[in-house]
Every structure is written in C-alpha cells, then in structure tokens.
Design a protein around this motif. Structure first.
Motif, short mmCIF file in Angstrom:
data_model
loop_
_atom_site.label_atom_id
_atom_site.label_comp_id
_atom_site.label_asym_id
_atom_site.label_seq_id
_atom_site.Cartn_x
_atom_site.Cartn_y
_atom_site.Cartn_z
N ILE A 1 44.11 -13.04 9.79
CA ILE A 1 44.55 -12.16 10.33
C ILE A 1 45.66 -11.42 9.92
O ILE A 1 45.91 -10.17 9.54
N LEU A 2 46.54 -12.36 9.30
CA LEU A 2 47.61 -11.80 8.92
C LEU A 2 47.52 -11.23 7.55
O LEU A 2 48.13 -9.89 7.29
N MET A 3 46.58 -11.60 6.54
CA MET A 3 46.41 -11.06 5.47
C MET A 3 45.85 -9.84 5.36
O MET A 3 46.04 -8.61 4.88
N GLN A 4 44.63 -9.61 6.06
CA GLN A 4 43.82 -8.40 6.54
C GLN A 4 44.63 -7.11 7.02
O GLN A 4 44.21 -6.19 6.99
N THR A 5 45.65 -7.38 7.82
CA THR A 5 46.14 -6.62 8.64
C THR A 5 47.58 -6.16 7.51
O THR A 5 47.42 -4.76 7.27
N ALA A 6 47.81 -6.84 6.83
CA ALA A 6 49.01 -6.51 5.73
C ALA A 6 48.39 -5.83 4.42
O ALA A 6 48.79 -4.70 3.96
N SER A 7 47.13 -6.41 3.94
CA SER A 7 46.53 -6.02 2.76
C SER A 7 45.17 -6.19 2.88
O SER A 7 44.56 -6.86 2.18
N PRO A 8 44.41 -5.17 3.36
CA PRO A 8 42.74 -5.21 3.51
C PRO A 8 42.24 -5.47 2.11
O PRO A 8 41.23 -6.14 2.06
N GLU A 9 42.89 -4.68 1.09
CA GLU A 9 42.19 -4.82 -0.20
C GLU A 9 42.08 -6.21 -0.62
O GLU A 9 41.32 -6.73 -1.16
N ASP A 10 43.13 -6.75 -0.64
CA ASP A 10 43.44 -8.10 -1.28
C ASP A 10 42.73 -9.21 -0.22
O ASP A 10 42.06 -9.84 -0.93
N ALA A 11 42.79 -9.07 1.00
CA ALA A 11 41.93 -9.73 2.01
C ALA A 11 40.36 -9.99 1.69
O ALA A 11 39.61 -10.76 1.63
N SER A 12 39.94 -8.40 1.31
CA SER A 12 38.49 -8.26 1.17
C SER A 12 38.03 -9.10 -0.19
O SER A 12 36.92 -9.79 -0.39
N ILE A 13 38.93 -9.05 -1.25
CA ILE A 13 38.61 -9.63 -2.54
C ILE A 13 38.55 -10.99 -2.40
O ILE A 13 37.72 -11.87 -2.97
N TRP A 14 39.72 -11.63 -1.68
CA TRP A 14 39.89 -13.17 -1.48
C TRP A 14 38.67 -13.78 -0.61
O TRP A 14 38.11 -14.81 -0.84
N ILE A 15 38.37 -13.13 0.46
CA ILE A 15 37.22 -13.65 1.15
C ILE A 15 35.78 -13.71 0.62
O ILE A 15 35.23 -14.61 0.65
N ALA A 16 35.79 -12.71 -0.23
CA ALA A 16 34.50 -12.82 -1.26
C ALA A 16 34.68 -13.99 -2.13
O ALA A 16 33.32 -14.69 -2.20
N GLU A 17 35.48 -14.07 -2.60
CA GLU A 17 35.85 -15.30 -3.42
C GLU A 17 35.45 -16.64 -2.70
O GLU A 17 34.99 -17.58 -3.24
N LYS A 18 36.23 -16.75 -1.65
CA LYS A 18 36.13 -17.86 -0.70
C LYS A 18 34.98 -18.37 -0.17
O LYS A 18 34.41 -19.48 -0.08
N ALA A 19 33.91 -17.15 0.00
CA ALA A 19 32.69 -17.56 0.43
C ALA A 19 31.85 -18.00 -0.72
O ALA A 19 31.01 -18.82 -0.46
N GLU A 20 32.15 -17.49 -1.89
CA GLU A 20 31.33 -18.21 -3.01
C GLU A 20 31.70 -19.53 -3.11
O GLU A 20 31.04 -20.17 -3.46
N LEU A 21 32.98 -19.81 -3.08
CA LEU A 21 33.22 -21.43 -3.31
C LEU A 21 32.80 -22.14 -2.24
O LEU A 21 32.26 -23.22 -2.78
N LEU A 22 32.56 -21.72 -1.18
CA LEU A 22 32.13 -22.58 -0.14
C LEU A 22 30.67 -22.96 -0.41
O LEU A 22 30.08 -23.93 0.15
N ALA A 23 30.07 -22.25 -1.16
CA ALA A 23 28.58 -22.33 -1.57
C ALA A 23 28.39 -23.30 -2.69
O ALA A 23 27.24 -23.81 -2.90
N ASP A 24 29.55 -23.71 -3.27
CA ASP A 24 29.48 -24.93 -4.19
C ASP A 24 29.78 -26.10 -3.53
O ASP A 24 30.64 -26.52 -2.73
N PRO A 25 28.57 -26.98 -3.46
CA PRO A 25 28.79 -28.35 -2.78
C PRO A 25 29.79 -29.20 -3.09
O PRO A 25 30.45 -29.86 -2.41
N GLU A 26 30.27 -29.52 -4.24
CA GLU A 26 31.40 -30.07 -4.81
C GLU A 26 32.61 -29.55 -4.00
O GLU A 26 33.49 -30.36 -3.62
#
Length: 246
Positions: free
Chosen positions: A140-165
């Motif tokens: 909430i804090l990040m996407q309000t302050a910097s939507p562009e950064d938040a969009s990039i980070w959440i895409a990467e975080k979702a990819e990380l979560l797909a890694d079983p390890e």
C-alpha cells in the motif's frame, strides 16, 4: 391567517423546517397576536412553497435567499450550476458505491490487482496472516508513493513465488518470526537463504527508487516488521554483504 402548524400542513413541511428557515433568514417571522401565537399570511405561504421547491431541487439553503426574487436569467444560470454540482456528487457517489462493492474482495480495495493476486497466493501457500498484513501494508505504501516501482517489484515477487525453493525459504522465514533468537535452525536458514540469493539475480536490485523515504518506511516502520529471531537471522545473513532476506 395561519398558525405555524397549519402553514406546515399546507406547504407539506415540518414546523421544525419552518423554524429553521426563520433562523437562516429565509422566511421572516411574523409577530404574535394577542393570544401569543404567530400568525402567517398568504405571502408567507407562497414564500415557503418557493423555499421548499428550491430546497427539494437540491439548491443549498445558503443560496436560496438570493434566488427567491431573482430574475429568470439569474435563476436559470443558478439552477444550471446547481445541476452541475449534483452531477459531480452523483459521480462521486457512483465511485463510492464501486469501492463499497469491492469490500467483499478484502485486500483488493486497497491494492492493485497484481498485488491482490500475490496476497491471495500467499494465503493459499499457508503464509501467516501476520506476514500477509505486513506485505499488504508495505505494498500500500509503495504503490501509493511510486506505482512504477511497485509494478516492477510485484511482477518480480510473483515470479519468485513460482520457484519451489524460494517458496520453502519464504515459509520458513515466516515461521522463524516466532522462533527463539537462540534457535539452532537459524544459522542453517541463513545459509540456505544466502546460497539461494547467490544463485539468483534480482532485476530490480540496484534500480533507483523514486521515493526512497517511503521505501525505507515500508521496510522498517510497520508493526510486526521484526522479531528477536528475525533480527538474529538478518545478522547471520549479513555476514556476507549484499545478501537480502527472503
């Protein structure tokens, strides 16, 4: 001559409304007769019907007094302005209703669809509600302050979560929140985390943040953002510079 009750019945308003119009200076108060009652004339009745009609049409009371004796051109312009105000209020109410309709979606009222999907994934994985709330508030804090950064980070975080390890590490870090800082599992978890990050490159790491103050706030200032075990885990992981936690 009419009593206040008779006038109220005639104009289909309440006596309380008439007294309020008196207080606002819209309707002059008549004098009292010998019995102590106020007596209203036909002029009062006509004026009251005008006030009621304008009020029911949505004209603010503060503006009614100026419109009671206005010429047709002035009245038409004022009504058009009131109509525009009503249109804007209707649009705001529509947006409010849309937001209320989203309440059943919980997190989706406060975060982007991508973040909401990610939080749903965390729940399905069995991540604690404490950790989910921590993540949600950070987003909430990040996407309000910097939507562009938040969009990039959440895409990467979702990819990380797909890694079983990575998922296993994430769940173990979540569980470690409640461990004792002397728990003998912490060194092994720190080692596995260092090893994983040593083998994976973050696309967003080193990328300049548009609002670094908010980034620090999101990372450090939330309730539940640390525990004695997590503090020790961070120290163990920082034995090798450049390694971030899960």
């Amino acid at each position: 001559m009419l009593t206040i009750g008779q006038l109220a019945d005639y104009a289909a308003v309440t006596t309380k409304a008439i007294r309020h119009y008196h207080e606002r200076g819209l309707l002059a108060e008549p004098g009292r007769d010998s019995s102590g009652y106020r007596r209203y004339t036909a002029e009062h009745a006509v004026l009251l019907v005008k006030i009621r009609t304008l009020a029911q049409a949505g004209v603010p009371l503060a503006r009614i007094k100026d419109l009671l004796d206005a010429d047709q051109e002035t009245l038409t312009a004022a009504i058009a302005e009131v109509d525009q105000d009503l249109e804007e209020r209707i649009e705001q109410l529509r947006r409010t209703r849309e937001q209320l309709a989203q309440l059943h979606g919980g997190d989706r009222l406060f975060v982007s669809p991508q973040v909401a999907d990610y939080l749903d994934d965390l729940r399905r994985l069995g991540v604690s509600e404490r950790q989910r709330r921590l993540e949600r508030d950070g987003w909430i804090l990040m996407q309000t302050a910097s939507p562009e950064d938040a969009s990039i980070w959440i895409a990467e975080k979702a990819e990380l979560l797909a890694d079983p390890e990575f998922r296993d590490l994430y769940l173990e870090h979540d569980a470690a929140y409640d461990w004792s800082p002397d728990d003998d599992r912490l060194p092994g978890l720190a080692e596995r985390t260092r090893d994983w990050f040593g083998r994976h490159h973050s696309r967003s790491e080193g990328r300049p943040v548009n609002n670094p103050a908010i980034a620090r706030l999101a990372a450090q200032s939330q309730a539940g953002a640390s525990s004695p075990a997590w503090d020790r885990l961070a120290r163990l992981m920082n034995d090798r510079p450049g390694i971030k936690g899960a």
